[in-house]
Scaffold this motif. Structure first.
Motif: not given
Length: 372
Positions: A6-7, A17-19, A102-104, A167-168
Motif C-alpha cells: 500500500t502506497c 514497493a514495486l522493487a 506500506g511504503t508511504g 531504499t531500493p
C-alpha cells in the motif's frame, strides 16, 4: 502467500514497493500480490504498467498550513478516517493477506493500521530521514519500520522496531560500469560529466539559475560535459531563453526536457546537481557520486534539507540552500569539485558510506521474518 503493498502520492513511495514485489515474485513465483492506493493517484498507472492487481481506497491528505480552509480540509480528512476501516476490511476479506507492507502516502495508513489490528504482520518503509505523518501515525501499529540510515533510529519512539534497510535502487543503474555508461553517451572517459535536474516538473527558480550556470560554462569554454533536465513546467520558456542567449549550439551542453535514460546518465556522471528527494538520495548514495544538493524548501517538515544534511555530514555532498544559491555559485562549486581529483574521491567515499546496495534483499528478509 498473499501480500498487500500500500502506497501512493509519489514515485518515491511506489518504487520501493514495486522493487520488493518484483523480488518476491522472483523468489517465489506463486506469491499473490495486490497493490492498494488512491483511486486516481499516479501510483495506479505505475502499478498497472508493472502488471499487478490494484484496489483504490479514498484517503484525504492533511494540510499543515494554518488557515480556515486548511482546518475545514483537515476536519473532513479526519472524518473520512472514521469510514476507512470499512473499506480496508472489505479489501482484507476479498484478499486475506499474510503480510501488509506500506511504503508511504496516506493510503498506507488504513491498510497497515487495520491489518495490524487483525493480527496480520505489517511493515512500513520510510525513505526520508524524518518520518512522514503517515509513518508517525503508524509507528505504534506496524511490526517493523524500515529506514534508510542509521541516524534515523533516534527519531522514533520504538527504536526496537527499527531496521536499517536502505531504499531500493533499480537494477539497471548498475548494468554498466562508469566508463561503459560514458561510452554509451559518446563521452570520453577523461571528460568530466555533470548531470543536473530538479524533478519531473522542474523548478522555475532553479532553472533560471541554471541559465546563468550555462553562460558561465560558455564563458570558460565548456570545461566539462553537461546534461540538464528542465522538466515539463519550465520547458517552453527555457527553449526561448536558450535561443535568446545563444546557448543551443555546443554539443557539450545537452539541455533536455526529461532524461529518459536516467540509469545510464546517472551511472556516467562525475558530479550530480539536484534536489534531495528520497529516491534521488538512494540513487546517488548507491552510485557513490559526488553531489551538489539544493533541497526543496517547499516540502513538509523541510525533510529534503534534513535528508541532505546526512550526506553533507558524511562528506559526500555539498549542501546549498535555495535562498543562498545562484547560477554563479553553483557553477563555481561544480568547477572546483571537478578540478580536484582528491576532493572528488573523498566525496565519493562519503557517499559510499551511506549507500546500501542490497536494500531490496534487506527489506525482503525483514518482512519475511515477520511472516515466519
Amino acid at each position: 502467500m498473499k501480500v498487500i503493498f500500500t502506497c501512493g502520492g509519489t514515485a518515491g513511495h511506489v518504487n520501493p514497493a514495486l522493487a520488493l514485489a518484483g523480488y518476491m515474485k522472483k523468489k517465489d513465483p506463486t506469491v499473490e500480490i495486490l497493490f492498494v492506493g488512491t483511486p486516481r493517484g499516479m501510483e495506479r498507472g505505475l502499478v498497472a504498467k508493472a502488471g499487478y492487481d490494484y484496489r483504490g481506497i479514498e484517503v484525504g491528505g492533511f494540510d499543515r498550513r494554518l488557515s480556515l480552509h486548511s482546518l475545514r480540509h483537515n476536519l473532513k480528512s479526519a472524518a473520512d478516517l472514521l469510514i476507512l476501516r470499512r473499506r480496508a476490511d472489505e479489501i482484507l476479506r476479498e484478499f486475506p493477506a499474510d503480510l501488509v507492507v506500506g511504503t508511504g502516502g496516506y493510503a498506507s495508513y488504513p491498510m497497515v493500521k487495520y491489518a495490524a489490528l487483525r493480527g496480520i504482520p505489517t511493515a512500513v518503509h520510510e525513505a526520508n530521514m524524518i518520518p512522514g505523518l503517515t509513518t508517525q501515525m503508524l509507528e505504534k501499529h506496524a511490526s517493523r519500520i524500515m529506514v534508510g540510515f542509521e541516524e534515523c533510529r533516534t527519531l522514533y519512539k520504538h527504536p526496537e522496531r527499527i531496521v536499517v534497510t536502505g531504499t531500493p535502487v533499480r537494477g539497471d543503474f548498475f548494468e554498466k560500469t562508469h566508463d561503459e555508461a560514458k561510452a554509451a553517451l559518446g563521452i570520453e572517459p577523461e571528460e568530466p560529466l555533470v548531470v543536473s535536474f530538479w524533478g519531473s516538473l522542474g523548478a522555475s527558480t532553479m532553472n533560471r539559475q541554471m541559465l546563468d550556470f550555462f553562460e558561465k560554462e560558455k564563458e570558460d569554454g565548456y570545461p566539462f560535459r553537461h546534461i540538464h533536465a528542465v522538466g515539463s513546467g519550465s520547458w517552453d520558456w527555457m527553449q526561448q531563453e536558450l535561443q535568446a542567449r545563444g546557448l543551443t549550439q555546443d554539443p557539450r551542453l545537452d539541455v533536455r526536457q526529461y532524461i529518459y535514460d536516467m540509469a545510464v546518465v546517472m551511472r556516467a556522471a562525475d558530479l550530480v546537481i539536484c534536489r534531495a528527494g528520497a529516491s534521488t538520495i538512494s540513487e546517488i548514495t548507491a552510485l557513490a557520486v559526488p553531489t551538489i544538493i539544493v533541497p526543496s524548501p517547499y516540502v513538509a517538515n523541510n525533510h529534503q534539507e534534513k535528508n541532505a544534511r546526512i550526506l553533507a555530514q558524511h562528506g559526500g555532498a555539498c549542501l546549498i540552500r535555495e535562498e543562498e544559491s545562484s547560477g554563479e555559485k553553483l557553477y563555481r562549486t561544480a568547477r572546483d569539485i571537478l578540478a580536484s581529483p582528491t576532493r572528488r574521491d573523498s566525496m565519493s567515499h562519503g557517499m559510499a558510506e551511506l549507500g546500501i546496495l542490497d536494500a531490496t534483499e534487506r527489506i525482503y528478509n525483514t518482512v519475511m521474518e515477520l511472516v515466519k
